[in-house]
Design an enzyme around this catalytic site. Structure first.
Site, PDB file in Angstrom:
ATOM      1  N   GLU A  74      21.785 -12.911  11.494  1.00  0.00           N
ATOM      2  CA  GLU A  74      20.390 -13.222  11.130  1.00  0.00           C
ATOM      3  C   GLU A  74      20.253 -13.322   9.614  1.00  0.00           C
ATOM      4  O   GLU A  74      19.521 -14.156   9.100  1.00  0.00           O
ATOM      5  CB  GLU A  74      19.430 -12.166  11.683  1.00  0.00           C
ATOM      6  CG  GLU A  74      19.221 -12.295  13.175  1.00  0.00           C
ATOM      7  CD  GLU A  74      17.960 -11.611  13.679  1.00  0.00           C
ATOM      8  OE1 GLU A  74      17.292 -10.903  12.899  1.00  0.00           O
ATOM      9  OE2 GLU A  74      17.649 -11.783  14.870  1.00  0.00           O
ATOM     10  N   ARG A 110     -12.286   2.024   7.831  1.00  0.00           N
ATOM     11  CA  ARG A 110     -10.920   2.488   7.543  1.00  0.00           C
ATOM     12  C   ARG A 110     -10.985   3.811   6.752  1.00  0.00           C
ATOM     13  O   ARG A 110     -10.222   4.030   5.820  1.00  0.00           O
ATOM     14  CB  ARG A 110     -10.136   1.440   6.747  1.00  0.00           C
ATOM     15  CG  ARG A 110      -8.639   1.488   7.010  1.00  0.00           C
ATOM     16  CD  ARG A 110      -7.852   0.628   6.022  1.00  0.00           C
ATOM     17  NE  ARG A 110      -6.469   0.519   6.445  1.00  0.00           N
ATOM     18  CZ  ARG A 110      -5.475   0.126   5.653  1.00  0.00           C
ATOM     19  NH1 ARG A 110      -5.711  -0.228   4.416  1.00  0.00           N
ATOM     20  NH2 ARG A 110      -4.250   0.050   6.105  1.00  0.00           N
ATOM     21  N   ASP A 112      -3.457 -10.841   8.998  1.00  0.00           N
ATOM     22  CA  ASP A 112      -2.584  -9.706   9.299  1.00  0.00           C
ATOM     23  C   ASP A 112      -1.805  -9.957  10.579  1.00  0.00           C
ATOM     24  O   ASP A 112      -0.942  -9.163  10.952  1.00  0.00           O
ATOM     25  CB  ASP A 112      -3.414  -8.419   9.444  1.00  0.00           C
ATOM     26  CG  ASP A 112      -3.581  -7.709   8.108  1.00  0.00           C
ATOM     27  OD1 ASP A 112      -2.929  -8.126   7.134  1.00  0.00           O
ATOM     28  OD2 ASP A 112      -4.372  -6.747   8.038  1.00  0.00           O
ATOM     29  N   ASP A 126       0.813  -1.215   0.000  1.00  0.00           N
ATOM     30  CA  ASP A 126       0.000   0.000   0.000  1.00  0.00           C
ATOM     31  C   ASP A 126       0.855   1.278   0.000  1.00  0.00           C
ATOM     32  O   ASP A 126       1.895   1.327   0.647  1.00  0.00           O
ATOM     33  CB  ASP A 126      -0.864  -0.057   1.273  1.00  0.00           C
ATOM     34  CG  ASP A 126      -2.029   0.884   1.220  1.00  0.00           C
ATOM     35  OD1 ASP A 126      -2.120   1.666   0.271  1.00  0.00           O
ATOM     36  OD2 ASP A 126      -2.868   0.816   2.145  1.00  0.00           O
ATOM     37  N   ASP A 140     -11.698 -18.090   1.150  1.00  0.00           N
ATOM     38  CA  ASP A 140     -12.778 -19.028   0.878  1.00  0.00           C
ATOM     39  C   ASP A 140     -12.518 -19.728  -0.444  1.00  0.00           C
ATOM     40  O   ASP A 140     -11.676 -19.306  -1.241  1.00  0.00           O
ATOM     41  CB  ASP A 140     -14.128 -18.300   0.861  1.00  0.00           C
ATOM     42  CG  ASP A 140     -14.130 -17.115  -0.087  1.00  0.00           C
ATOM     43  OD1 ASP A 140     -14.050 -17.338  -1.300  1.00  0.00           O
ATOM     44  OD2 ASP A 140     -14.211 -15.959   0.389  1.00  0.00           O
ATOM     45  N   MET A 153      -8.827  -5.976   0.400  1.00  0.00           N
ATOM     46  CA  MET A 153     -10.168  -5.415   0.625  1.00  0.00           C
ATOM     47  C   MET A 153     -10.255  -5.112   2.114  1.00  0.00           C
ATOM     48  O   MET A 153     -10.234  -6.034   2.915  1.00  0.00           O
ATOM     49  CB  MET A 153     -11.225  -6.447   0.241  1.00  0.00           C
ATOM     50  CG  MET A 153     -12.638  -5.913   0.395  1.00  0.00           C
ATOM     51  SD  MET A 153     -13.808  -7.179   0.794  1.00  0.00           S
ATOM     52  CE  MET A 153     -15.338  -6.334   0.588  1.00  0.00           C
ATOM     53  N   GLY A 181      -7.706  -7.549   4.527  1.00  0.00           N
ATOM     54  CA  GLY A 181      -7.217  -7.249   5.872  1.00  0.00           C
ATOM     55  C   GLY A 181      -6.667  -8.536   6.468  1.00  0.00           C
ATOM     56  O   GLY A 181      -7.028  -8.926   7.583  1.00  0.00           O
TER      57      GLY A 181
HETATM   58  C1  DGJ Z   1      -4.203  -5.095   4.899  1.00  0.00           C
HETATM   59  C2  DGJ Z   1      -3.283  -6.202   4.486  1.00  0.00           C
HETATM   60  O1  DGJ Z   1      -3.652  -7.403   5.054  1.00  0.00           O
HETATM   61  C3  DGJ Z   1      -1.867  -5.813   4.862  1.00  0.00           C
HETATM   62  O2  DGJ Z   1      -0.996  -6.881   4.619  1.00  0.00           O
HETATM   63  C4  DGJ Z   1      -1.497  -4.605   4.083  1.00  0.00           C
HETATM   64  O3  DGJ Z   1      -1.486  -4.899   2.720  1.00  0.00           O
HETATM   65  C5  DGJ Z   1      -2.470  -3.483   4.383  1.00  0.00           C
HETATM   66  N1  DGJ Z   1      -3.823  -3.882   4.206  1.00  0.00           N
HETATM   67  C6  DGJ Z   1      -2.192  -2.279   3.532  1.00  0.00           C
HETATM   68  O4  DGJ Z   1      -3.120  -1.294   3.698  1.00  0.00           O
END
Ligand code: DGJ
Length: 730
Positions: A612, A441, A546, A365, A532, A477, A526
C-alpha cells in the site's frame, strides 16, 4: 462600457447577460430585466399595470389604483411600503413602525470595483465597472446606497447595499438583505445544497411553489445544513442546456435566502444576513454594510455556470499567495491518533509521510493547553510541552528536518470552561448572565465582537507562527452559536452580536492574512460547516467534510462543485473501514476521489502494508504530475451520484483542451452487466488524444469520438472499484 444609463434606465451588460433597472416617474427603482444578453431597450414596457385588488397605492397613485409596490418588480423592496411580499429592509426610522419608502435620489458610474470595509468582497481592476444608486426615504434623511459591479468577461454582477442614517435620531434595522432579484415570471426551479455534519452540500432541485421558500442558517456559521449559494433554473435546464442563475452570498455567518412566488405568478429572490434575532441600532451618521452577493447567469446549463463561478472566484475572490500554486500533499494526524499522541509518535508519522512523498505534516487538535479530550483546553494557545516531550519550536524543527512543511490546527473562536483563558476571562464567552449556557461539543463561544478577544487571539496565533515556524493553519470551528450575549453591549443592542461576531472573525482573519501572506490557511467547521464564498476570501482551501468515506464524498464534492472551485476542496484519504460509516473501499478509489482539489492523507501511514505504501507513492506522484488539472482544470460533472446508481464520473479538462483526466467510481455491482459508456466533455473535436486508463495505453482517439461516441467502461471487479483516465493531445 458594461454600464449604460439612459433616461434613468440602468443597463448592466456582461458578455452573455443583461441586467436592467429603471427609476420611474415616481422615483421607484424598478427591476426590469435579468437574463440572456439583449439590448438596452427600456424593458419596463413588459410590466403589467393593473388594479389587482388589496394592493396598496403609494401617495400620488391612489386615484388610478394601478400602481402598487405589491406587484411591481423592484430592486430593493422595503417593509411598510405597501409591498406585502418578502423584502430587503425592515427599518424603524424613529416612529416605532417600519414604514420606510425608498425613492431614487442619485447615481454614479465609475471604473473599478467597490470594496466593503470589514467584509469580504470580490476584487477587480479597471476591467470592472461600478454603478452606485442612492435611494432616499420619502421623508427622512435615511439613505440606501446600492452597489453593483460588473465583471463582464465572467458574466458576474456583484451587489451590496449600504444603509446610511443621516437623521438626528437613531434608526433600528430589523432586517437588511443584500440583494433582491424580481423575475416577472413563475416556473423557476430552485437548486440548493442542504446537508448535515458529515453530509454537506447535497444537491436538491425542486420547482418553486406559490408562497415563500426559505433556506436559512441561524447558527452563527453558514452551516452544514444549508449553503449560502443557490441556483434558480428554468425547467428542463441540464448540465449543458438551459438558463440558470447562480447566487453566492459572501458571508460566513447566519444567512437567509428566500424565494417567493407571488399572487401574480412572479418570482422574487432575496439573499441576506439572517434576520432572526437580528436588530441593529444605527446611530446618526453611521452606516451599515450588507455583505456582497455574487450573481452569475448561464444560458447554457449548470456546467457553464460552474465554470464561470470557478473562474470568477479563482481570479477575483481568492487572494492567497497559494491560489495558483500546487497545494502541498498533506498528512494530517487527526484520524490517525485523535487526541492520543506524543511528540515521538507525531514524528514517526511525519517520518513515514516524508518517505512517501508527502509535502506537509499537519498536527491537528490536542497539541496545546490541557487538551487530551474535547472537554478542555480551548483558548490556551500554547503548546503542551509535557505531552509533546519538547517545545513546539523543536517539534517544528524536527518536522522541517525531514523535508516537510509544518502546519497546526487552531479553533480560535472557542473556549473550554476548563481552560486558563476562561478562568481568567469568563466574560469573554458569549453567555447570557444568570442563565444556563447551551454548550456544543462541551465548549463555549468566544465573543469575537470584542477587540480585546481578537487582539488576544492575534497575539497567540502570530506568536506561534513567528516562533515555531509554521506554514499552514487549519482554522476550525466546532459548534453553532446559541443565545449570543456580549457583555459589552446594552440589552437593546444584543441583536447585533451575531453579525458583530462574524465581523470579528473576519477582522482576525484579515490581520493574519495581511501579516502572513505566505501562510496557507485551510478553513474548517467540523468539516464543511463554513464552506462559503466569504471564507474563500481568506482561505484558499476548506476541509470539505468530516466524512472521509470516498463514496459519500462523491455526493458532497459533487454538490460543492456547483459554486466553489475544485482547488478549494480539501480531500484526504483515510483508513478503512471508514471511521464515519464503516464502509471499506479500495485505496485506489479513495485516492481518485481525493484527487479533486487539495489532496492528502488522514491516517497512520506507518500502519500501511508495504504494497500500500508503494501505491501511496504512485498516488502522490500522480497528483503532483497532474495537479494543474485536478486543481485548476475545467470541471465537468459527467455522471451524477444523485441520478446514477451504478457509477459516478467527472472530468477535468485543460483550458486549452490539450489534456484531460476523467474518473469513474462504481457504486453498484451487477452480474452479467450491460455496456456502460462515458462521454467526455471539453475536448477539441479534431485533436487526436492518447488515452490511458490507470496508466495502461488504450490507443489514440479523436476528441469527436471521445465526446460523441464515448469510452466503453470496463466492468468493475470489486465493490467500489474505480478507474482514472488521462488524455493528452498528440
Ligand atoms: C473537526 C475537524 O473537521 C476535524 O478534521 C478535526 O480537526 C477535529 N475537528 C478536531 O477536533
Amino acid at each position: 462600457m458594461s454600464i449604460s444609463v439612459k433616461n434613468n434606465v440602468f443597463t448592466l451588460q456582461t458578455k452573455n447577460s443583461t441586467y436592467q433597472m429603471k427609476a420611474d416617474e415616481r422615483r421607484i427603482l424598478l427591476h426590469t430585466y435579468y437574463g440572456e444578453k439583449t439590448d438596452d431597450t427600456d424593458y419596463s414596457y413588459l410590466i403589467q399595470m393593473a388594479d389587482h385588488g388589496f394592493s396598496g397605492n403609494i401617495a400620488g397613485t391612489e386615484n388610478e389604483r394601478v400602481y402598487s409596490l405589491d406587484y411591481l418588480p423592484q430592486e430593493f423592496p422595503v417593509l411598510g411600503s405597501g409591498d406585502y411580499r418578502i423584502h430587503c429592509l425592515e427599518a424603524d426610522l424613529g416612529s416605532g413602525v417600519c414604514d420606510c419608502l425608498l425613492l431614487f435620489d442619485s447615481y454614479k458610474v465609475y471604473d473599478g470595483k467597490y470594496s466593503i470595509p470589514g467584509l469580504p468582497a470580490m476584487f477587480a481592476g479597471e476591467e470592472a465597472q461600478t454603478l452606485e444608486i442612492v435611494l432616499k426615504d420619502g421623508k427622512e434623511e435615511f439613505y440606501v446606497r446600492l452597489l453593483y459591479s460588473v465583471l463582464e468577461e465572467e458574466d458576474v454582477i456583484t451587489r451590496a447595499a449600504v444603509i446610511e442614517n443621516r437623521m438626528e435620531n437613531p434608526a433600528v434595522l430589523k432586517k437588511v438583505s443584500s440583494a433582491c432579484t424580481d423575475f416577472m415570471e413563475n416556473g423557476l426551479e430552485l437548486l440548493h445544497f442542504y446537508g448535515k455534519h458529515t453530509g454537506e452540500r447535497q444537491a436538491e432541485r425542486s420547482p418553486l411553489a406559490h408562497g415563500i421558500t426559505e433556506l436559512r442558517s441561524t447558527r452563527g456559521a453558514s452551516s452544514h445544513q444549508h449553503n449560502p449559494f443557490a441556483v434558480l433554473a428554468k425547467p428542463h435546464t441540464t448540465e449543458q442546456n438551459g438558463v440558470c442563475y447562480g447566487f453566492a452570498f459572501l458571508y460566513s455567518g447566519g444567512f437567509c435566502i428566500q424565494a417567493e412566488v407571488d399572487q401574480m405568478d412572479q418570482t422574487r429572490f432575496i439573499l441576506g444576513i439572517d434576520d432572526q434575532d437580528f436588530s441593529w441600532v444605527l446611530q446618526p451618521q453611521e452606516s451599515f454594510y450588507a455583505p456582497e452577493v455574487c450573481m452569475c447567469m448561464s444560458g447554457s446549463g449548470f456546467e457553464n455556470l460552474s465554470h464561470k463561478l470557478h473562474r470568477a472566484f479563482q481570479d477575483h475572490l481568492i487572494r492567497s499567495e497559494w491560489k495558483d500554486r500546487r497545494r502541498p500533499v498533506i498528512a494530517n494526524n487527526w484520524e490517525a491518533t485523535y487526541f492520543d499522541f506524543d511528540g515521538k509518535e507525531i514524528l514517526g508519522i511525519a517520518e513515514e509521510a516524508a518517505k512517501l512523498g508527502v509535502d506537509m505534516f499537519v498536527l491537528d487538535d490536542g497539541w496545546f493547553g490541557k487538551r487530551n479530550s474535547d472537554y478542555s483546553g480551548l483558548g490556551d494557545w500554547y503548546a503542551n510541552e509535557e505531552k509533546l516531550g519538547c517545545t513546539l519550536g523543536e517539534l517544528s524543527e524536527e518536522v522541517h528536518k525531514k523535508g516537510l512543511l509544518f502546519g497546526l490546527w487552531f479553533e480560535p473562536e472557542m473556549v473550554s470552561e476548563d481552560s486558563d483563558l476562561y478562568r481568567e476571562h469568563p466574560d469573554w464567552a458569549l453567555t447570557v448572565p444568570g442563565r444556563d449556557s447551551i454548550r456544543g461539543r462541551s465548549q463555549l463561544v468566544l465573543d469575537m465582537s470584542r477587540d480585546d478577544v481578537v487582539d488576544y487571539l492575534y497575539r497567540c496565533i502570530s506568536g506561534i507562527i513567528d516562533n515555531s515556524k509554521i506554514e499552514y493553519i487549519k482554522w476550525d470551528m466546532n459548534r453553532s452559536l446559541a443565545a449570543a450575549y456580549s457583555k459589552l453591549l446594552s440589552p437593546e443592542r444584543q441583536g447585533e452580536v451575531r453579525h458583530r461576531f462574524v465581523l470579528g472573525v473576519y477582522k482576525l482573519l484579515e490581520r493574519i492574512v495581511t501579516d502572513y501572506p505566505q501562510l496557507l490557511l485551510e478553513g474548517c467547521c467540523g468539516g464543511g460547516g463554513r464552506y462559503d464564498a466569504g471564507m474563500l476570501y481568506y482561505c484558499p482551501q476548506i476541509w470539505c467534510s468530516d466524512n472521509t468515506d470516498a463514496v459519500e464524498r462523491l455526493r458532497i464534492q459533487y454538490g460543492t462543485s456547483f459554486a466553489y472551485p475544485m482547488s478549494t476542496v480539501s480531500a484526504h484519504i483515510s483508513a478503512c473501514p471508514n471511521e464515519q460509516n464503516f464502509r471499506t473501499t479500495p485505496l485506489k478509489t479513495r485516492g481518485i476521489c481525493a484527487m479533486q482539489g487539495a489532496f492528502g492523507y488522514e491516517l497512520d501511514l506507518r500502519l500501511m502494508p508495504e504494497e500500500e505504501k508503494e501505491f501511496v507513492k504512485e498516488q502522490i506522484t500522480c497528483f503532483k504530475k497532474h495537479y494543474r488539472l485536478f486543481q485548476f482544470g475545467k470541471y465537468y460533472r459527467l455522471v451524477s451520484p444523485y441520478e446514477n446508481k451504478n457509477h459516478t464520473a467527472w472530468e477535468f479538462a485543460a483550458e486549452d483542451r490539450k489534456e484531460a483526466s476523467a474518473a469513474v467510481v462504481y457504486t453498484d455491482l451487477h452480474a452479467n452487466p450491460k455496456a456502460e459508456y462515458l462521454k467526455l466533455r471539453g475536448l477539441s473535436e479534431e485533436l487526436y488524444y492518447r488515452l490511458t486508463r490507470d496508466g495502461e495505453e488504450l490507443g489514440t482517439f479523436t476528441g469527436a469520438a471521445l465526446m460523441n461516441g464515448g469510452i466503453l467502461l470496463p466492468v468493475p471487479k470489486e465493490n467500489y472499484d474505480s478507474c482514472q483516465y488521462y488524455l493528452k493531445a498528440e
